[in-house]
Scaffold this motif. Sequence first.
Motif, PDB file in Angstrom:
ATOM      1  N   LEU A 350       0.804  -1.220   0.000  1.00  0.00           N
ATOM      2  CA  LEU A 350       0.000   0.000   0.000  1.00  0.00           C
ATOM      3  C   LEU A 350       0.842   1.277   0.000  1.00  0.00           C
ATOM      4  CD1 LEU A 350      -2.799  -1.087   2.485  1.00  0.00           C
ATOM      5  CD2 LEU A 350      -3.063  -0.684   0.039  1.00  0.00           C
ATOM      6  N   THR A 351       2.083   1.177   0.456  1.00  0.00           N
ATOM      7  CA  THR A 351       2.914   2.379   0.573  1.00  0.00           C
ATOM      8  C   THR A 351       4.117   2.369  -0.368  1.00  0.00           C
ATOM      9  OG1 THR A 351       4.212   1.397   2.384  1.00  0.00           O
ATOM     10  CG2 THR A 351       2.249   2.654   2.994  1.00  0.00           C
ATOM     11  N   ALA A 352       4.237   1.343  -1.199  1.00  0.00           N
ATOM     12  CA  ALA A 352       5.436   1.211  -2.044  1.00  0.00           C
ATOM     13  C   ALA A 352       5.625   2.395  -2.974  1.00  0.00           C
ATOM     14  CB  ALA A 352       5.363  -0.091  -2.833  1.00  0.00           C
ATOM     15  N   ASP A 353       4.529   2.868  -3.576  1.00  0.00           N
ATOM     16  CA  ASP A 353       4.642   3.953  -4.558  1.00  0.00           C
ATOM     17  C   ASP A 353       4.263   5.304  -3.969  1.00  0.00           C
ATOM     18  OD1 ASP A 353       2.023   3.333  -4.144  1.00  0.00           O
ATOM     19  OD2 ASP A 353       1.425   3.475  -6.259  1.00  0.00           O
ATOM     20  N   GLN A 354       4.325   5.378  -2.644  1.00  0.00           N
ATOM     21  CA  GLN A 354       3.922   6.617  -1.979  1.00  0.00           C
ATOM     22  C   GLN A 354       5.134   7.308  -1.357  1.00  0.00           C
ATOM     23  OE1 GLN A 354       0.627   7.753  -1.906  1.00  0.00           O
ATOM     24  NE2 GLN A 354       0.303   6.064  -3.356  1.00  0.00           N
ATOM     25  N   ASN A 355       5.278   8.592  -1.652  1.00  0.00           N
ATOM     26  CA  ASN A 355       6.308   9.370  -0.970  1.00  0.00           C
ATOM     27  C   ASN A 355       5.907   9.660   0.467  1.00  0.00           C
ATOM     28  OD1 ASN A 355       7.958   9.498  -3.267  1.00  0.00           O
ATOM     29  ND2 ASN A 355       6.793  11.253  -4.077  1.00  0.00           N
ATOM     30  N   ASP A 356       4.602   9.777   0.674  1.00  0.00           N
ATOM     31  CA  ASP A 356       4.071  10.036   2.007  1.00  0.00           C
ATOM     32  C   ASP A 356       3.854   8.705   2.711  1.00  0.00           C
ATOM     33  OD1 ASP A 356       2.865  10.954   4.267  1.00  0.00           O
ATOM     34  OD2 ASP A 356       0.988  11.552   3.297  1.00  0.00           O
ATOM     35  N   LYS A 357       4.634   8.419   3.728  1.00  0.00           N
ATOM     36  CA  LYS A 357       4.549   7.149   4.432  1.00  0.00           C
ATOM     37  C   LYS A 357       3.598   7.194   5.620  1.00  0.00           C
ATOM     38  CE  LYS A 357       7.539   5.286   1.682  1.00  0.00           C
ATOM     39  NZ  LYS A 357       7.117   4.288   0.683  1.00  0.00           N
ATOM     40  N   LYS A 358       3.065   8.345   5.933  1.00  0.00           N
ATOM     41  CA  LYS A 358       2.102   8.432   7.027  1.00  0.00           C
ATOM     42  C   LYS A 358       0.743   7.944   6.547  1.00  0.00           C
ATOM     43  CE  LYS A 358       3.900  12.088  10.035  1.00  0.00           C
ATOM     44  NZ  LYS A 358       3.552  13.344  10.746  1.00  0.00           N
ATOM     45  N   TYR A 359       0.022   7.277   7.434  1.00  0.00           N
ATOM     46  CA  TYR A 359      -1.301   6.793   7.043  1.00  0.00           C
ATOM     47  C   TYR A 359      -2.149   6.495   8.289  1.00  0.00           C
ATOM     48  CZ  TYR A 359       0.315   2.062   8.264  1.00  0.00           C
ATOM     49  OH  TYR A 359       0.775   0.959   8.929  1.00  0.00           O
ATOM     50  N   SER A 360      -3.445   6.412   8.056  1.00  0.00           N
ATOM     51  CA  SER A 360      -4.400   6.028   9.106  1.00  0.00           C
ATOM     52  C   SER A 360      -5.116   4.756   8.674  1.00  0.00           C
ATOM     53  CB  SER A 360      -5.433   7.135   9.336  1.00  0.00           C
ATOM     54  OG  SER A 360      -4.809   8.327   9.759  1.00  0.00           O
ATOM     55  N   VAL A 361      -5.587   3.995   9.647  1.00  0.00           N
ATOM     56  CA  VAL A 361      -6.385   2.790   9.392  1.00  0.00           C
ATOM     57  C   VAL A 361      -7.719   2.928  10.088  1.00  0.00           C
ATOM     58  CG1 VAL A 361      -6.620   0.332   9.946  1.00  0.00           C
ATOM     59  CG2 VAL A 361      -4.479   1.188   9.002  1.00  0.00           C
ATOM     60  N   ILE A 362      -8.789   2.648   9.369  1.00  0.00           N
ATOM     61  CA  ILE A 362     -10.119   2.587   9.983  1.00  0.00           C
ATOM     62  C   ILE A 362     -10.582   1.134   9.902  1.00  0.00           C
ATOM     63  CG2 ILE A 362     -10.746   4.984   9.559  1.00  0.00           C
ATOM     64  CD1 ILE A 362     -12.269   4.100   7.101  1.00  0.00           C
ATOM     65  N   HIS A 363     -11.013   0.627  11.035  1.00  0.00           N
ATOM     66  CA  HIS A 363     -11.371  -0.790  11.160  1.00  0.00           C
ATOM     67  C   HIS A 363     -12.886  -0.925  11.074  1.00  0.00           C
ATOM     68  CE1 HIS A 363     -10.008  -4.797  13.105  1.00  0.00           C
ATOM     69  NE2 HIS A 363     -11.099  -4.994  12.382  1.00  0.00           N
ATOM     70  N   LEU A 364     -13.356  -1.565  10.022  1.00  0.00           N
ATOM     71  CA  LEU A 364     -14.793  -1.726   9.798  1.00  0.00           C
ATOM     72  C   LEU A 364     -15.211  -3.138  10.179  1.00  0.00           C
ATOM     73  CD1 LEU A 364     -14.945  -0.062   6.260  1.00  0.00           C
ATOM     74  CD2 LEU A 364     -15.060   1.048   8.506  1.00  0.00           C
ATOM     75  N   ALA A 365     -16.125  -3.221  11.111  1.00  0.00           N
ATOM     76  CA  ALA A 365     -16.618  -4.534  11.531  1.00  0.00           C
ATOM     77  C   ALA A 365     -17.659  -5.039  10.549  1.00  0.00           C
ATOM     78  CB  ALA A 365     -17.216  -4.451  12.932  1.00  0.00           C
ATOM     79  N   GLY A 366     -17.804  -6.353  10.491  1.00  0.00           N
ATOM     80  CA  GLY A 366     -18.816  -6.940   9.633  1.00  0.00           C
ATOM     81  C   GLY A 366     -20.214  -6.558  10.080  1.00  0.00           C
ATOM     82  N   LYS A 367     -21.172  -6.710   9.180  1.00  0.00           N
ATOM     83  CA  LYS A 367     -22.540  -6.302   9.493  1.00  0.00           C
ATOM     84  C   LYS A 367     -23.103  -7.053  10.694  1.00  0.00           C
ATOM     85  CE  LYS A 367     -23.637  -5.001   4.721  1.00  0.00           C
ATOM     86  NZ  LYS A 367     -24.514  -5.252   3.539  1.00  0.00           N
ATOM     87  N   GLY A 368     -22.755  -8.318  10.810  1.00  0.00           N
ATOM     88  CA  GLY A 368     -23.296  -9.106  11.915  1.00  0.00           C
ATOM     89  C   GLY A 368     -22.755  -8.699  13.269  1.00  0.00           C
ATOM     90  N   GLN A 369     -21.534  -8.162  13.296  1.00  0.00           N
ATOM     91  CA  GLN A 369     -20.919  -7.827  14.583  1.00  0.00           C
ATOM     92  C   GLN A 369     -21.617  -6.666  15.280  1.00  0.00           C
ATOM     93  OE1 GLN A 369     -16.819  -7.320  13.334  1.00  0.00           O
ATOM     94  NE2 GLN A 369     -16.256  -9.273  14.251  1.00  0.00           N
ATOM     95  N   ASN A 370     -22.172  -5.770  14.521  1.00  0.00           N
ATOM     96  CA  ASN A 370     -22.815  -4.604  15.142  1.00  0.00           C
ATOM     97  C   ASN A 370     -24.051  -4.984  15.946  1.00  0.00           C
ATOM     98  OD1 ASN A 370     -20.892  -2.856  14.206  1.00  0.00           O
ATOM     99  ND2 ASN A 370     -22.056  -2.220  12.407  1.00  0.00           N
ATOM    100  N   ALA A 371     -24.495  -6.232  15.795  1.00  0.00           N
ATOM    101  CA  ALA A 371     -25.618  -6.692  16.606  1.00  0.00           C
ATOM    102  C   ALA A 371     -25.246  -6.754  18.084  1.00  0.00           C
ATOM    103  CB  ALA A 371     -26.073  -8.069  16.115  1.00  0.00           C
ATOM    104  N   TRP A 372     -23.945  -6.761  18.373  1.00  0.00           N
ATOM    105  CA  TRP A 372     -23.467  -6.807  19.760  1.00  0.00           C
ATOM    106  C   TRP A 372     -23.348  -5.413  20.378  1.00  0.00           C
ATOM    107  CZ3 TRP A 372     -22.504 -11.342  22.391  1.00  0.00           C
ATOM    108  CH2 TRP A 372     -22.497 -12.510  21.628  1.00  0.00           C
ATOM    109  N   LEU A 373     -23.672  -4.409  19.615  1.00  0.00           N
ATOM    110  CA  LEU A 373     -23.477  -3.043  20.089  1.00  0.00           C
ATOM    111  C   LEU A 373     -24.232  -2.758  21.381  1.00  0.00           C
ATOM    112  CD1 LEU A 373     -22.421  -0.162  19.758  1.00  0.00           C
ATOM    113  CD2 LEU A 373     -24.365   0.297  18.221  1.00  0.00           C
ATOM    114  N   SER A 374     -25.482  -3.168  21.465  1.00  0.00           N
ATOM    115  CA  SER A 374     -26.280  -2.870  22.655  1.00  0.00           C
ATOM    116  C   SER A 374     -25.677  -3.513  23.904  1.00  0.00           C
ATOM    117  CB  SER A 374     -27.719  -3.351  22.457  1.00  0.00           C
ATOM    118  OG  SER A 374     -27.758  -4.753  22.255  1.00  0.00           O
ATOM    119  N   LYS A 375     -25.120  -4.737  23.771  1.00  0.00           N
ATOM    120  CA  LYS A 375     -24.504  -5.401  24.923  1.00  0.00           C
ATOM    121  C   LYS A 375     -23.240  -4.667  25.352  1.00  0.00           C
ATOM    122  CE  LYS A 375     -26.325  -9.994  23.917  1.00  0.00           C
ATOM    123  NZ  LYS A 375     -26.024 -11.425  23.674  1.00  0.00           N
TER     124      LYS A 375
END
Length: 517
Positions: A350-375
Amino acid sequence: RANNNSLPQGKMTMTMGGLVKPISRRGAPAARRPNPSIRSNQRAAVCGSRRNDSPFISSYHEDKKVKYRQQMKEKMKKWLVWGSLVLVIITVVMSRSSTSDESALRGAEQNIASMGTKSETNISPSNADNPPASASGGDIKPVTTDGGSDTPGDPSIVHGKTVDIEKGVAIQICSKDIVVNLADTSKYPTPYTPLLGDGKVPSDAIAKEVVLLKRDARFGGLGAQLNSFFHAYDVAYDTGRPLYITQDAWVMDTLLPLFFGPSHEKNAKLWTTLEKVLRVKIVENEGVLQLMGIKVPNYQPPHSLFYTRTKKLDATQIRNHRETILRQLFQYPAMGSGIGENVCSTLQSLTADQNDKKYSVIHLAGKGQNAWLSKLNTVTGKDHTAATEMQPDYVKNILKQMDMLQHNIFPIDSDNDPINSEIIARLSKDPELAGHIRTDSKANHIGGKVYLAVLADVYLGNPVDQLSLWIARMRMALGKGGTFVLTEKRGDQWVSYVDATTHLELYDAQKLGLWMG
């Protein structure tokens, strides 16, 4: 008459009709009457008194008996020699096994004793996070070194032979700098705690009962499996038994894709290194324990360990131990050449062709996992809806605070679940985020995604995802800031409510329930 006398005596006789016929049985005794001129002993010597009395026949039978007795003697000698040899081999094997196990125990005890002057690393001025060890062993005393280190890299004795422990990385992972020097345990930001409690060494030299991780079906995704693994340490501490792991245990399939590598040669060097890193005893299989008379009371499979909660350890003790083990493991990132075996490949791709080596990651849970939100909201007493939905405003709010809005953003999913395309589409349509969202379907193996997230400059996690919480713990152990997984809104800003210094919220069962690692 003349003709009659010319016949051999005792062989033929003349009938009244002039015919010749054989002597009848009745006449036989007379015909066979012995010649008086020959003595009985002479006749016996020449012809034998019975069928087997011939000197030639009797000699043959005597020789046969002698040879049979000699053959039996030779067989008995061979049986005795082979039997003795087998007994010697069994005795040597058992004695070596016992000796090596005793050496392992003594070696581990010596390692603990030689760690240097024990001292406590202060986390706060009041030192409230470092309770002293109690006489009962219920509390833990942090084990640290004032100089030098006790990290993997020292030779160990295995079955009487010196095995060099593999050397690991110290200040860089995947060519990215990390804050904590993994090789210097004296500089760890939280106390170096390789063993829980009073330092029970994982050896079978004195162990009669152990906690065992063996070949079994894995439970849940990677995050849940890590929970089960570390909960085994808690069970070992609560029961006062050492932790044993077989070479084919389910946890090997959990750890090796992240550390060392699934294709790493399975030899004494690997097992010895793992023993020292994890502070466990690794045996070939469960049969070894049976041969040594070691019992495994109340065996717990992975799903049972996942739901197990310690009765004796508090959040501080758990944090100190977990972070020590994680720092030891991260010295050995999996760098195999096979497909999906190089944990740095996703980051490099993902960073091989990038001069800018800084980056952020956003972690997206599967649709089924959000069913645990209330707990999760119930057990934490906070609303984590924003962190699970990942709306553009939430993401931009955090990235602006960290001055990362103009850098690349890499979304990842949980385990092998497909990325939630709806969230990706929503983020990509935002004017400020458009052009910064990048994905790479070729770099989609679990080890690569974990390391991409752990080494990110900023990480936005999804708290309902067990793996996301473990990534947060790994980042904390490596000294990485910019971790947003348990968040709340203060004024106009979304902030992490995990303490940046102690981060005990990630290890508190009272505040996390099933999400406690």
